[in-house]
Design an enzyme around this catalytic site. Structure first.
Site, PDB file in Angstrom:
ATOM      1  N   LYS A  54     -64.071   1.593 -30.450  1.00 36.11           N
ATOM      2  CA  LYS A  54     -63.377   2.832 -30.099  1.00 36.11           C
ATOM      3  C   LYS A  54     -64.051   3.994 -30.810  1.00 36.11           C
ATOM      4  O   LYS A  54     -64.472   3.851 -31.956  1.00 36.11           O
ATOM      5  CB  LYS A  54     -61.906   2.682 -30.520  1.00 36.11           C
ATOM      6  CG  LYS A  54     -61.043   3.902 -30.339  1.00 36.11           C
ATOM      7  CD  LYS A  54     -59.595   3.588 -30.734  1.00 36.11           C
ATOM      8  CE  LYS A  54     -58.750   4.848 -30.826  1.00 36.11           C
ATOM      9  NZ  LYS A  54     -57.367   4.569 -31.297  1.00 36.11           N
ATOM     10  N   ASP A  93     -55.449  -0.930 -33.874  1.00 36.76           N
ATOM     11  CA  ASP A  93     -56.559   0.035 -33.875  1.00 36.76           C
ATOM     12  C   ASP A  93     -56.890   0.352 -35.328  1.00 36.76           C
ATOM     13  O   ASP A  93     -56.198   1.108 -35.996  1.00 36.76           O
ATOM     14  CB  ASP A  93     -56.174   1.328 -33.136  1.00 36.76           C
ATOM     15  CG  ASP A  93     -56.106   1.134 -31.618  1.00 36.76           C
ATOM     16  OD1 ASP A  93     -55.879  -0.023 -31.172  1.00 36.76           O
ATOM     17  OD2 ASP A  93     -56.265   2.132 -30.890  1.00 36.76           O
ATOM     18  N   LYS A 138     -63.170   1.926 -25.865  1.00 35.01           N
ATOM     19  CA  LYS A 138     -62.090   2.914 -25.816  1.00 35.01           C
ATOM     20  C   LYS A 138     -62.545   4.247 -26.382  1.00 35.01           C
ATOM     21  O   LYS A 138     -62.608   4.422 -27.600  1.00 35.01           O
ATOM     22  CB  LYS A 138     -60.871   2.408 -26.606  1.00 35.01           C
ATOM     23  CG  LYS A 138     -59.705   3.406 -26.626  1.00 35.01           C
ATOM     24  CD  LYS A 138     -58.502   2.879 -27.397  1.00 35.01           C
ATOM     25  CE  LYS A 138     -57.412   3.958 -27.544  1.00 35.01           C
ATOM     26  NZ  LYS A 138     -56.298   3.524 -28.404  1.00 35.01           N
TER      27      LYS A 138
END
Lengths: 282, 480, 320
Positions: C220, C157, C256
């Site tokens: 995300k 991430d 996400k």
């Protein structure tokens, strides 16, 4: 020989031009004392049709002109009328007014142009609004002209009623077609000459002289006319006929009334409210 | 793993429907003098809900008399007191809003999500807005001492029964008029429940009278010699009749009639929001909306891309039980309306337009019509000219802003229009040139009590909402 | 899914990344987002009523989509161990509760998480690239990724350089993501846009496209360190970008939302958004994740209530 009067020819005022009636008809206008004044064009159904066409073609530009410009044009009409004041007074006297009444009426008519001229750029301020809707939107309402207004003004006072009803319609950007009663035809056509020599664009005001009972039904039922001022209709039967005809395309209608709307309320008769929404957000 | 929405029906326990209803005249429910009875149904199930009175001429006369007699006192009450009654009503409507929403959905067929989230909040907001006007009439724009008109005859349609009731009754009462209101034949129940609210608010008898019935009742009301004002929302056809029938009288009239709004999408629009706006514009309330965006005018340069997005989005619409909280498209209000929609869509096919309808199961009972989009539509097709008043979108294209405006204005109607573009100057210029009373730019079908609503041309005259909506129930003080 | 659709972009899109000016032109040429309209659509979808069987399905689905996260300075091996146990068996008393999709930790804790989850399908995700600010040199950021991958991270991430983005230095952000992508190897790359710092939906849209063009497997919303973190309308805008990117490239990018998703009701709203924007195909942990920590316990309590018929309490679920 030199004192032989040159007689005016009284034509219709359509699309900024002075034209004979398509029908070729005229009527004899006599003075209040019964003396011959003039032969005047007697408007027909087809003249009304032509007037609607010219009013429609004038509408986009006139309604799209700046308010400042419309105000100047209306004021210009007052200036021109002022210069021909004596002529209007004489014509009213010829048709039966006293000198005092005639002078007063002409002065009031001129003042009315000035008064309406001043409204052109204030209408939106006074009638418009920013509407505080419950949400993230900018929302405003503005007045807009209805479109083509057919006008049958009251016959007395003739000049004042003509000016008041026409100015109230065109100050906001409407174009108009006026049916002037036979008795009013002298001042109506002098007014037309003022309009023609001022800066009123062709077609914004069209003046038909003749018989409302004959022509008004064609305007009342015309699908491209948006509103009708019936204040000069005195016969009940005709009034009902015209109002029913006007209902066909939902024309805005002003009925005859001893208490006709005055001032801004008169202007507002021929205005639509347009409301515009737009979201606010980054 | 799956994730399918389960049925989520709103409970109907909150609503009590009587087996039959009389007329609400002079503060009481009374039996008809010369009328008859008819059945009102749930259009989603065809189940009979109640027996409703079809008011006759004598009933109309009694209602007008009651309104006339109540007018003497009501019009002379201090504005602040009239305002307080309206505030009371607004509060009660808020408190009972779920009950009204459920009843509206049962009798009208609209999704509960809309009656709950759109109709009823707006209804209360209208009463709140006009309550505050009652003691400020001198600011209505009609001079220092504007006068009420008298008895207002108000006739409302079936598409937003309570919302239209609020648009009519709130300004009329604030201005000091009394009213006789006739709800639409197919959707009388919430208006009758509103009568109960008037009682609950201790509104003086006769200030609001509610008479049920069909066209003849409405005609009797409009033609009654002792009314001063007619306010009508409905079809242009009936609007014409009303305008004609008041000819030669002194009755004032405001009319909110049909529409055929263009929703114009330019190639620089915020596409996803434009798609939402088009969907909301035509499928909100099953398209039973006078200002529905029934004509999509899309710029040719993005037509394919835009229609792809549109079809994808329409496919997510959930049609079915209006009481289900997840329903987007409910039932058509009546068999007659369904027949009209079917007739016009058939004409669309016959005239050569391409039809696309959402593939979905239509319930067996009730009146249903799948969301439908017509492409290859021309200005000459009936589906581009006539008001369908159903979930049917006609797609046309344009190349330049001028062409879009010309096509948008090329209709006898002039109620509303939509513009989708991210260019500010274009919004203002297009809005300026559209001959329509409400222009939604980058949004659609938004309503607010402060925002004037009403049409140009054959969409009627007069405005509802805001200050001009108040002025429609007032006149200047007579000079003499 | 990368294996199905290797990173080959249509010509139009490869041209878009040829130069700084081409990329800027492309991103600025994307159709804009009207905030009020996007908010209204998200709010409407938030009214969907998810009850009974739908709620049960939604709860289990949401659990399988959770990246169970701890990103504190005070994180320890013990904390990670607890987290992994919870991810593996969220409700100790109910073996029918599925495992979460992944645990998400700082890079240095990856080895311990891998150890705890060795015999499971649960992925280990590491935040990297000088998370959460991203304020470090290119080299340091990439080294951060390399270490996490070397430690066994299945997913990375990363954060984008918001400063560079807001200055319009899009190609630098693009290159940075590509470098991280290369350094990630076979690990899946989630690109955090930190939408709370981008502020406008137009920026969110541009950043989403930028990330997808550069090779993100997931986009995300947030680090969870900035407020607002995930919101429904921001997620909606990103999902619409994913839809458009899929149309253009046939590549399915995952989504996400992270941060601030605390209740079952919140989670259901996100599932509704995905279902009605991208369709059921995206309702899988391979394409949708929820970055959360306390959400899991609320899902468990709601699940217990639905199974038992009465309300549960915090003592009936395990603390992390």
């Amino acid at each position: 020989m030199s004192d032989l009067t040159v007689m005016r020819t009284h034509k219709l005022f359509i699309g900024g031009a002075f034209v004979r009636s398509e029908s070729g008809r005229t009527f004899v206008l006599n003075s209040a004392k019964g003396t011959f004044v003039a032969n005047v064009a007697l408007a027909s159904r087809k003249d009304a049709r032509d007037a609607v066409l010219s009013a429609r073609s004038a509408f986009e530009k006139w309604s799209g002109a700046t308010a400042y410009n419309r105000g100047q044009v209306l004021y210009r009409v007052a200036e021109i009328m002022q210069g021909r004041k004596d002529q209007f007074v004489e014509e009213l006297i010829l048709m039966g007014s006293s000198k005092r009444d005639a002078t007063k009426e002409v002065e009031q008519a001129i003042d009315q142009w000035v008064w309406y001229a001043g409204w052109s750029d204030k209408l939106a301020m006074v009638n418009g609004s920013a509407n505080p809707v419950a949400g993230n939107f900018f929302n405003f309402s503005v007045p807009e002209p209805t479109g083509i207004v057919a006008i049958i003004p009251t016959v007395t006072p003739s000049l004042y009623a003509l000016v008041d009803s026409v100015a109230a319609a065109i100050v906001s950007g409407n174009s108009s077609i006026v049916i002037a009663a036979k008795k009013s035809s002298l001042v109506a056509l002098s007014l037309a000459e003022c309009l023609a020599t001022s800066d009123v664009p062709p077609g914004v005001v069209n003046i038909l002289t003749g018989d409302a009972a004959e022509i008004a039904p064609w305007l009342a039922s015309h699908s491209d006319v948006n509103a009708i001022d019936l204040s000069g209709i005195s016969k009940k039967d005709l009034l009902i006929e015209l109002e029913k005809a006007a209902a066909e395309n939902l024309k805005r209608v002003l009925r005859p009334d001893k208490n006709l709307p005055q001032g801004l309320n008169r202007i507002n008769l021929w205005l639509e409210t347009k409301t515009v929404w737009h979201p606010r957000g980054y | 793993m799956v994730f399918q929405y389960a049925p989520a029906p709103e409970s109907t326990k909150i609503v009590k429907i009587d087996s039959s209803y009389g007329l609400f005249i002079n503060g009481k429910f009374v039996k008809s003098k010369d009328g008859s009875q008819y059945k009102t149904i749930n259009p989603a199930t065809e189940e009979v809900l109640s027996e409703i009175t079809l008011a006759g001429k004598k009933d109309v006369d009694l209602a007008v008399k009651a309104a006339r007699s109540a007018y003497q006192k009501w019009s002379k009450l201090p504005g602040s007191v009239r305002g307080k009654y309206l505030y009371r009503i607004a509060r009660i409507l808020q408190e009972r809003s779920r009950e009204f929403a459920v009843l509206e959905t049962i009798n009208n067929g609209k999704p509960i999500r809309e009656s709950r989230d759109v109709d009823m909040p707006l209804v209360a907001a209208h009463f709140f807005h006009y309550a505050g006007w009652a003691d400020k009439l001198e600011h209505a724009g009609l001079g220092p001492k504007p006068q009420s008109l008298g008895v207002a005859a108000q006739i409302i349609p079936w598409n937003f029964p309570m919302l239209m009731l609020s648009w009519k009754i709130a300004p009329a009462l604030a201005a000091g008029n009394t009213v006789v209101l006739k709800p639409a034949e197919t959707t009388p129940l919430t208006a009758l429940l509103f009568a109960e609210v008037c009682q609950q608010a201790d509104l003086p008898p006769g200030v609001v009278n509610i008479i049920t019935g069909a066209g003849e009742t409405g005609a009797a009301l409009v033609n009654h010699p002792n009314i001063d004002k007619v306010a009508f929302t409905g079809s242009t056809e009936v609007g014409r009749l009303i305008a004609s029938s008041v000819a030669g009288t002194k009755k004032k009239v405001t009319l909110e009639l049909g529409g055929k709004a263009a929703n114009i999408v330019f190639d620089d629009a915020a596409l996803d929001q434009a798609v939402e706006g088009i969907v909301n514009g035509i499928f909100f309330n099953q398209g039973h909306v006078c200002c529905a965006g029934s004509r999509l005018l899309v710029q040719e340069s993005i037509k394919d891309e835009f229609l792809d997005l549109l079809y994808e989005r329409v496919q997510t619409l959930r049609l079915g039980d209006p009481l289900d909280k997840n329903t987007d498209v409910g039932a058509i209000n009546s068999a007659a309306q369904l027949a009209k929609i079917q007739e016009l869509t058939q004409s669309g096919e016959q005239e050569g337009a391409d039809r696309w309808s959402l593939k979905c199961d239509l319930p067996e009972k009730g009146f249903w019509f799948a969301p439908t989009v017509f492409t290859n539509v021309t200005q000459a097709h009936r589906i581009a000219r006539e008001e369908i008043f159903g979930p049917v979108l006609s797609v046309l294209t344009f190349r330049t802003p001028q062409e879009a405006i010309e096509k948008a204005n090329n209709t006898p109607f002039g109620l509303s229009a939509g513009i989708w573009t991210e260019k500010g100057s274009r919004i203002l210029e297009v809005a300026n040139n559209l001959r329509a009373g409400v222009v939604w730019a980058n949004t659609f079908n938004k309503f607010d009590p402060t925002s004037p609503f009403g049409g140009y041309k054959e969409s009627g005259y007069g405005r509802e909402g805001g200050r001009v909506g108040l002025a429609a129930y007032l006149k200047s003080e007579n000079k003499k | 899914m990368l294996k199905d659709h290797p990173l080959v972009l249509p010509e139009l899109l490869t041209e878009a990344t040829n130069s700084a000016s081409a990329l800027k032109k492309f991103l600025h040429g994307l159709s804009q987002v009207d905030k009020v309209g996007a908010d209204a659509r998200a709010a409407m979808l938030a009214t969907r009523s998810i009850k009974t069987s739908a709620k049960l399905e939604g709860i289990d689905l949401a659990i399988t989509m959770i990246d169970l996260t701890t990103l504190e300075g005070s994180d320890t091996r013990g904390k990670v161990k607890t987290l992994c146990a919870k991810a593996r068996r969220p409700d100790p008393l109910d073996p029918t509760v599925p495992s979460t999709a992944a645990v998400c930790v700082y890079g240095d804790l990856v080895p311990f998480a891998k150890l705890e989850l060795a015999d499971s399908d649960i992925k280990v995700a590491a935040v990297a690239t000088a998370f959460p600010s991203g304020r470090a040199s290119k080299e340091v950021r990439v080294q951060d990724v390399r270490e996490a991958v070397a430690n066994g991270a299945d997913e990375i991430d990363m954060v984008i350089d918001r400063g560079a983005f807001l200055e319009g230095r899009y190609l630098e952000v693009y290159d940075d993501i590509q470098r991280v992508k290369a350094a990630s190897g076979t690990a899946h790359l989630k690109v955090i846009l930190e939408t709370g710092e981008l502020k406008t939906y137009d920026n969110v849209k541009r950043a989403s496209w930028l990330a997808m063009l550069a090779g993100a497997d997931f986009i995300k919303t947030s680090t969870g360190k900035i407020s607002p973190a995930a919101t429904l309308p921001v997620t909606l805008v990103m999902l619409q970008c994913i839809r458009d990117f899929h149309k253009a490239t046939l590549r399915k990018i995952g989504m996400k939302p992270a941060g601030g998703i605390k209740t079952t009701k919140d989670a259901m709203k996100y599932l509704v958004l995905v279902k009605e924007t991208l369709g059921d195909a995206w309702l899988t942990p391979t394409l949708f994740r929820l970055g959360a920590s306390s959400l899991l316990n609320d899902l468990l309590m709601q699940r217990q209530r639905m199974k038992s018929g009465h309300y549960s309490g915090p003592d009936y679920v395990s603390i992390d």
